[in-house]
Each structure stands twice: as structure tokens, then as C-alpha cells.
Motif scaffolding. Structure first.
Motif, PDB file in Angstrom:
ATOM      1  N   PHE A  74       0.844  -1.190   0.000  1.00 35.36           N
ATOM      2  CA  PHE A  74       0.000   0.000   0.000  1.00 35.36           C
ATOM      3  C   PHE A  74       0.879   1.239   0.000  1.00 35.36           C
ATOM      4  N   TYR A  75       0.275   2.340  -0.424  1.00 34.48           N
ATOM      5  CA  TYR A  75       0.971   3.619  -0.529  1.00 34.48           C
ATOM      6  C   TYR A  75       0.359   4.571   0.482  1.00 34.48           C
ATOM      7  N   ALA A  76       1.191   5.098   1.395  1.00 35.25           N
ATOM      8  CA  ALA A  76       0.666   5.958   2.448  1.00 35.25           C
ATOM      9  C   ALA A  76       1.186   7.384   2.361  1.00 35.25           C
ATOM     10  N   SER A  77       2.375   7.578   1.837  1.00 32.64           N
ATOM     11  CA  SER A  77       2.926   8.933   1.818  1.00 32.64           C
ATOM     12  C   SER A  77       3.078   9.484   0.411  1.00 32.64           C
ATOM     13  N   ASN A  78       3.194   8.593  -0.587  1.00 27.88           N
ATOM     14  CA  ASN A  78       3.268   9.020  -1.980  1.00 27.88           C
ATOM     15  C   ASN A  78       2.810   7.878  -2.868  1.00 27.88           C
ATOM     16  N   CYS A  79       2.584   8.179  -4.134  1.00 25.29           N
ATOM     17  CA  CYS A  79       2.092   7.161  -5.065  1.00 25.29           C
ATOM     18  C   CYS A  79       3.209   6.511  -5.869  1.00 25.29           C
ATOM     19  N   VAL A  80       4.444   6.868  -5.633  1.00 22.77           N
ATOM     20  CA  VAL A  80       5.555   6.342  -6.413  1.00 22.77           C
ATOM     21  C   VAL A  80       6.200   5.152  -5.696  1.00 22.77           C
ATOM     22  N   VAL A  81       6.500   5.296  -4.434  1.00 25.92           N
ATOM     23  CA  VAL A  81       7.179   4.257  -3.660  1.00 25.92           C
ATOM     24  C   VAL A  81       6.212   3.730  -2.612  1.00 25.92           C
ATOM     25  N   ASN A  82       6.080   2.391  -2.534  1.00 30.10           N
ATOM     26  CA  ASN A  82       5.123   1.856  -1.561  1.00 30.10           C
ATOM     27  C   ASN A  82       5.618   2.084  -0.130  1.00 30.10           C
ATOM     28  N   HIS A  83       4.697   1.926   0.795  1.00 28.25           N
ATOM     29  CA  HIS A  83       4.953   2.303   2.190  1.00 28.25           C
ATOM     30  C   HIS A  83       6.083   1.489   2.817  1.00 28.25           C
ATOM     31  N   MET A  84       6.185   0.214   2.476  1.00 34.14           N
ATOM     32  CA  MET A  84       7.235  -0.616   3.060  1.00 34.14           C
ATOM     33  C   MET A  84       8.609  -0.126   2.617  1.00 34.14           C
ATOM     34  N   MET A  85       8.735   0.282   1.368  1.00 33.31           N
ATOM     35  CA  MET A  85      10.017   0.813   0.890  1.00 33.31           C
ATOM     36  C   MET A  85      10.354   2.131   1.585  1.00 33.31           C
ATOM     37  N   VAL A  86       9.359   2.936   1.850  1.00 33.41           N
ATOM     38  CA  VAL A  86       9.592   4.191   2.583  1.00 33.41           C
ATOM     39  C   VAL A  86      10.105   3.878   3.985  1.00 33.41           C
TER      40      VAL A  86
END
Length: 168
Positions: free
Chosen positions: A73-85
Motif C-alpha cells: 500500500f501507498y501511504a505517503s506518496n504514489c511512487v514508492v510503496n509504504h514498506m520501501m519508505v
């Protein structure tokens, strides 16, 4: 001082998180990722990429998994998923911690060694000056004593006045 700052920052973060959970959120009206994340309820909604739905997101409890979404899922941006963030923030924090540790060790150990070396050189120079002064004083005393002895020898005829008188 650093610990107080971190505790204050944690307290502020906890206060912000309690404020963000108190609001009732309806995220299901958003139909795409950008309207879900960058919309009115920014940082309170997350986009589930597998089901293409916008779901409520609570940063305090939904750090790793989002209820109602089985995949990423994407929580802070639409480019990098939340786990990668989360992984990126963890790595950046680790690198920052290592850098702070390295700078602290360098300041405490290496700069201290240079200061101690400089102090030792200064003390050694001062000690050498004292030794030179003592040596000069001893040389002056020795010369004065030799003069007195020579005067006594001339007075009693034990020493000739010039070097040529020895051959007469």
C-alpha cells in the motif's frame, strides 16, 4: 541535552498522533492514488494497490500492515510503496546514527590526541629552554671559577702569563 531534545520530539509526535486518530475519516470516496493520498485527509488515508481502494490509515497502528489490504500500500506518496519508505527511513536513520558516532569518536579521540601532542611539544620546549638556561649558568660559573683559579696561579707563580713563557 540531546536526550531532552529527543524526548521532546517524541512527546510532540505522540501528541500529533493522538490528534490524527481522533478524527473520523471517510477515505472510500477517493478513486485514485493521488486523490487518496494528497486529498483532504492527507496522511490519514492510504491507497491499496491490489484492490485499488482508498482505506483509512492510522500511522500509530498501521505501520507495517493496512487493515483491508493484503498486498503493498501507498501511504505517503504514489511512487514508492509504504514498506520501501519505511526501509529507506530506517537505512537513512542508521547511516545518520553511524555518521554522528563517527564524528563524536573523531572529536573525542583524534582531536584530543592532537591537543595532547601539542601540549607535550610545548612542555618539551619549555623543559629544553630551562635546560639551556641552566647549562648557560653553569658555563658562566665554570668560566668565572677558571678565571679566579688562573689569577691565584699567576699570583703565586704557578702559571706563566703567556704561552711563550713556558718555553723559556
Amino acid at each position: 541535552m540531546i536526550i531532552r531534545g529527543l524526548l521532546g520530539l517524541l512527546g510532540l509526535l505522540a501528541a500529533l498522533l493522538t490528534l490524527s486518530t481522533a478524527v473520523d475519516i471517510n477515505c472510500t470516496q477517493n478513486t485514485n492514488c493521488s486523490s487518496c493520498i494528497n486529498g483532504t485527509f492527507s496522511l490519514k488515508c492510504a491507497w491499496c494497490s491490489e484492490s485499488s481502494t482508498c482505506l483509512p490509515y492510522d500511522p500509530t497502528s498501521d505501520i507495517k500492515d493496512l487493515k483491508g489490504c493484503t498486498g503493498s500500500f501507498y501511504a505517503s506518496n504514489c511512487v514508492v510503496n509504504h514498506m520501501m519508505v519505511l526501509v529507506g527511513v530506517g537505512i537513512a536513520g542508521g547511516i545518520l546514527l553511524l555518521a554522528i558516532t563517527a564524528v563524536t569518536l573523531w572529536c573525542c579521540c583524534c582531536r584530543g590526541r592532537k591537543a595532547r601532542k601539542k601540549k607535550m611539544l610545548k612542555e618539551e620546549l619549555q623543559y629544553q629552554r630551562q635546560r639551556d638556561a641552566i647549562s648557560t649558568k653553569h658555563d658562566a660559573s665554570r668560566a668565572e671559577r677558571q678565571e679566579k683559579n688562573d689569577a691565584i696561579r699567576v699570583k703565586y707563580g704557578l702559571k706563566k702569563n703567556t704561552a711563550y713563557e713556558q718555553f723559556d
